[in-house]
Design an enzyme around this catalytic site. Sequence first.
Site, PDB file in Angstrom:
ATOM      1  N   GLU A 169      24.156  -5.083  19.708  1.00  0.00           N
ATOM      2  CA  GLU A 169      24.295  -6.058  18.626  1.00  0.00           C
ATOM      3  C   GLU A 169      25.662  -6.038  17.943  1.00  0.00           C
ATOM      4  O   GLU A 169      25.773  -5.775  16.730  1.00  0.00           O
ATOM      5  CB  GLU A 169      23.195  -5.851  17.578  1.00  0.00           C
ATOM      6  CG  GLU A 169      21.802  -6.027  18.151  1.00  0.00           C
ATOM      7  CD  GLU A 169      20.704  -6.022  17.092  1.00  0.00           C
ATOM      8  OE1 GLU A 169      20.992  -5.745  15.915  1.00  0.00           O
ATOM      9  OE2 GLU A 169      19.550  -6.313  17.447  1.00  0.00           O
ATOM     10  N   GLU A 352      14.981  -5.490  22.616  1.00  0.00           N
ATOM     11  CA  GLU A 352      14.310  -5.134  21.357  1.00  0.00           C
ATOM     12  C   GLU A 352      13.418  -6.283  20.930  1.00  0.00           C
ATOM     13  O   GLU A 352      13.850  -7.447  20.930  1.00  0.00           O
ATOM     14  CB  GLU A 352      15.312  -4.879  20.211  1.00  0.00           C
ATOM     15  CG  GLU A 352      16.051  -3.577  20.310  1.00  0.00           C
ATOM     16  CD  GLU A 352      16.983  -3.338  19.116  1.00  0.00           C
ATOM     17  OE1 GLU A 352      16.731  -3.874  18.004  1.00  0.00           O
ATOM     18  OE2 GLU A 352      17.977  -2.619  19.312  1.00  0.00           O
TER      19      GLU A 352
HETATM   20  C1  FCB Z   1      18.096  -4.195  15.193  1.00  0.00           C
HETATM   21  C2  FCB Z   1      18.775  -2.878  15.494  1.00  0.00           C
HETATM   22  C3  FCB Z   1      17.823  -1.710  15.521  1.00  0.00           C
HETATM   23  C4  FCB Z   1      16.790  -1.797  14.423  1.00  0.00           C
HETATM   24  C5  FCB Z   1      16.101  -3.138  14.461  1.00  0.00           C
HETATM   25  C6  FCB Z   1      15.001  -3.298  13.445  1.00  0.00           C
HETATM   26  O1  FCB Z   1      19.020  -5.073  14.645  1.00  0.00           O
HETATM   27  O2  FCB Z   1      19.441  -2.940  16.735  1.00  0.00           O
HETATM   28  O3  FCB Z   1      18.575  -0.522  15.437  1.00  0.00           O
HETATM   29  O4  FCB Z   1      17.378  -1.565  13.206  1.00  0.00           O
HETATM   30  O5  FCB Z   1      17.073  -4.145  14.260  1.00  0.00           O
END
Ligand code: FCB
Length: 443
Positions: A169, A352
């Site tokens: 990210e 994620e």
């Molecule tokens: C993302 C991050 C991860 C965590 C989630 C909830 O942006 O990559 O580390 O904080 O959010």
Amino acid sequence: MTATPPPRFPAGFRWGVSTSAYQIEGAADADGRGPSIWDTFSHTPGRIADGSTGDVACDHYHRYAGDVDLMADLGVSAYRFSIAWPRVQPDGTGPVNPAGLDFYDRLVDALLARGIDPVATLFHWDLPQALADDGGWFARDTAHRFAGYADAVAARLGDRVRLWITLNEPFVHMTFGYGMGVHAPGEVHLFGAFPTAHHQLLGHGLAVQALRARTTSPVAIANNYSPVWLRGDTDADRAAGAAYDALHNRLFTDPLFGQGYPDAPGVDSTVIHDGDLAVIASPIDVLGVNYYNPTGIRAADADAPLPFELVPLDGHPTTAFDWPVAPDGLHDLLTGLHTRYGTALPPVEITESGCAYDDVPDADGRVHDPERIAYLDGHLRAVRRAMADGVDVRGYFVWSLLDNWEWAEGFTKRFGLVHVDFDTQQRTPKSSYAWFRDLIRAE
Ligand code: FCB
């Protein structure tokens, strides 16, 4: 829990869980680890919601074997973790600290022994403090140092890591870390933070090249995406939506696929050297997609500081973070990437996906989290619909295995399939863990 069974996924679809080093490892001083920007930031009064730090976090550094057992019982085929640069190079450059790499060596072997693919992210925001002292990602040299670090890690873990992810990210790291100052290193440059975007992407491209020289395993980047849901239908609203989309969704993706930078606020061509865009466009094998929610956008008032206004998306349930639960956003995002990049888009893995709720053990010590089950069920259905619409999705990683240290929110936001009591470090699988295990088994 839900009326219809979840849709079937193709054989070989990768089921995983995700974590990151600073959020779970603890052991901040162990085995020669150097300080990171998150140590500095979390130890600065007023920065973290509950005043906590990641000094201990989930103590995963010492408890990793038990955590791998939890993954094996869950039945995942992959585990996405991150490597702490300050464990490998305490000053961010120069000789490698072998004891720091030993930890990841042990972890990777423990995963492989259980049939779990190690998926390693090289940078999940914990920059060595020494590099921040030299300008952090504002310094072009940080990109070259990152490639040196990638080379050192790959020299040790090479093909045993089954998927390499360069950056996590970079949009969030730029915006929160250098734009708004709510994450480490806590600097406020607003749109002046663009050099940190370019240097992260340059570091990504150089690291792809360094990894290729050491391993035949596939290479990826994990980007955060949030589809724009317009709240307004004037030309000004559409222009605001396009500006936000360029900043959040295109700035870190168009250049990967040879399209250069979009017309996004802050883009400053003076930091782009000849040849940089070709390095950034070094081919990748997988695009990692991190998705949590869409963003409501409309035109800002003429005298507002930003060229768009973020507005709440009404009519959706919300998580403990107040993020709207909108699985359709994931479908929109995946089909949108497919439409925008066409054949340039490599296979996608959802690196994620998850949600925070205030999960508390009941009188019997069990943790029921039906909202998380509904969240995951809805988002998996959205992925399956996008696949039916032609998007090549190869995997889905739940954020996160464990409740952990959630950056500026400290321990106040629980994202885990497994509850963690941060006083005793006791792990308690939640009902979503059993649900996800049963889903994987049924596939
Ligand atoms: C993302 C991050 C991860 C965590 C989630 C909830 O942006 O990559 O580390 O904080 O959010």
